[in-house]
Scaffold this active site. Structure first.
Site, PDB file in Angstrom:
ATOM      1  CG  ASP A  33      -0.308   0.013   2.525  1.00 52.68           C
ATOM      2  OD1 ASP A  33       0.889   0.315   2.595  1.00 52.68           O
ATOM      3  OD2 ASP A  33      -0.992  -0.257   3.524  1.00 52.68           O
TER       4      ASP A  33
ATOM      5  CG  ASP B 166      -5.791  -5.369   2.437  1.00 49.80           C
ATOM      6  OD1 ASP B 166      -5.360  -5.015   3.553  1.00 49.80           O
ATOM      7  OD2 ASP B 166      -6.397  -4.586   1.677  1.00 49.80           O
TER       8      ASP B 166
END
Length: 376
Positions: free
Chosen positions: A93, A267
């Site tokens: 990320d 996720d």
């Protein structure tokens, strides 16, 4: 020359998609759940175990790895795959969410965000360019744009400002990413709980011709119904031939309902965090191993599970480990939980292929509703 990044839809059932992402470091079967390896580790698991439960890809966190041990150090040591001994795909990320949620004294500008580390108070700067630089130093396979995620509820003007800023940052991230053979950068749809803003964001990102798209800013305090409404609005605006990733989601029920709306990747820290706090996910729903009802129960969590943690250890033993705060308790329950999540994804993929997704989803939901086995 590196194999190019590619995504192919292999089967559909309604809006649910079964596909495959192909990358130099391996294939990712979708719908996919990515275990969260925040600081280069899936907590309480070793990487062979993570692979063994069926994970094709894990997630690393740019913010945490930037602070400790440092992206430049990881690069010197061969990149995150070598550092963590995970030779398969990794998604990182951008670090933006953690900057907004963890850091003190942060200041947001068009250039980026300045903040102080939540560890030692040291000052840092994170721009779209620096976020991509860090992710490239980590050598991740899928990199996320830097964005601003607003917590919900929020004022419409604030949601719109953050969405527009995120679009400008997406352009800068795309430029900074350049052409990295075999890798991908995903844009992130923002817009809070406003349908018009979500559509604008999705359309603008789609026009950038990125290799994949994430839906961000959901599961941040809004009811599930709002999240699903935003997915109903957003997914049709995204290219059908590109993967769609719902960030930070979620519960098994969230996953089922989001797959039904066209999401390919997920996720969430939930299965690992729950495992460290005595909570097990099973086909009968959640089981709290802290409860005294398990203290004398010789039965396993689930005798039909393929996971040794669920099949081979008694509830009494797991209860003892949890109540005694033994490390093995967290290890076994996390193993069980990640096994459950990967089995759920396997079932979802198989059901889409056989055009039985709705029926299989109803069976799974019915199993949760029946609840745990009766007390002895």
């Amino acid at each position: 020359m590196a194999k190019p990044f590619s995504f192919k839809v292999l089967a559909t059932d309604g809006r649910a998609r079964r596909g495959i992402i192909d990358m130099p470091r391996g294939e990712i079967r979708t719908p996919a759940f990515m275990p969260v390896g925040t600081g280069g580790t899936v907590k309480t698991m070793y990487m062979d175990q993570v692979r063994g439960v069926g994970a094709d890809i894990i997630l690393g966190n740019t913010y945490h790895l930037m602070l400790r041990p440092g992206a430049e150090r990881v690069a010197r040591l061969g990149g995150l795959h070598e550092f963590a001994r995970w030779p398969h795909p990794i998604l990182t990320d951008s670090g933006g969410f953690q900057v907004m949620s963890l850091s003190k004294l942060r200041k947001l500008t068009e250039k980026g965000v300045t903040f102080r580390s939540h560890i030692d108070g040291a000052p840092y700067e994170m721009s779209p360019e620096r976020s991509i630089e860090i992710q490239s130093l980590l050598d991740s396979d899928i990199q996320m744009q830097l964005d601003e995620c607003t917590a919900l509820p929020a004022e419409l003007k604030e949601i719109e400002r953050a969405m527009e800023l995120s679009l400008r940052w997406a352009e800068r991230c795309k430029t900074a990413f350049g052409d990295q053979p075999g890798k991908a950068m995903f844009g992130i749809v923002q817009g809070g709980d406003n349908a018009a803003l979500r559509v604008r964001s999705a359309q603008a990102l789609s026009a950038m011709g990125l290799k994949g798209y994430a839906v961000g800013g959901l599961a941040v305090g809004e009811p599930q119904a709002v999240m699903l409404e935003m997915l109903d609005i957003t997914c049709p605006e995204l290219p059908a031939d590109k993967p769609r990733y719902l960030m930070g989601v979620g519960t098994p029920d969230d996953i089922l309902k989001s797959v039904a709306r066209g999401i390919d990747m997920f996720d969430c820290v939930m299965p690992t965090r729950a495992g460290r706090h005595g909570l097990a996910y099973t086909r009968r729903g959640k089981v709290n191993l802290r409860n005294a009802r398990h203290a004398d129960d010789p039965r396993p969590l689930d005798e039909e599970s393929d996971c040794p943690a669920a099949r081979d250890y008694s509830r009494a033993y797991l209860h003892h480990l949890v109540r005694s705060q033994e490390a093995l308790g967290a290890m076994l329950l996390t193993w069980n939980n990640l096994s459950y999540y990967q089995k759920l994804m396997q079932d979802i993929r198989a059901a889409i292929e056989t055009q039985t997704f709705e029926a299989r989803g109803a069976e799974i939901t019915e199993g949760w509703a029946r609840g745990d086995i009766p007390v002895l």
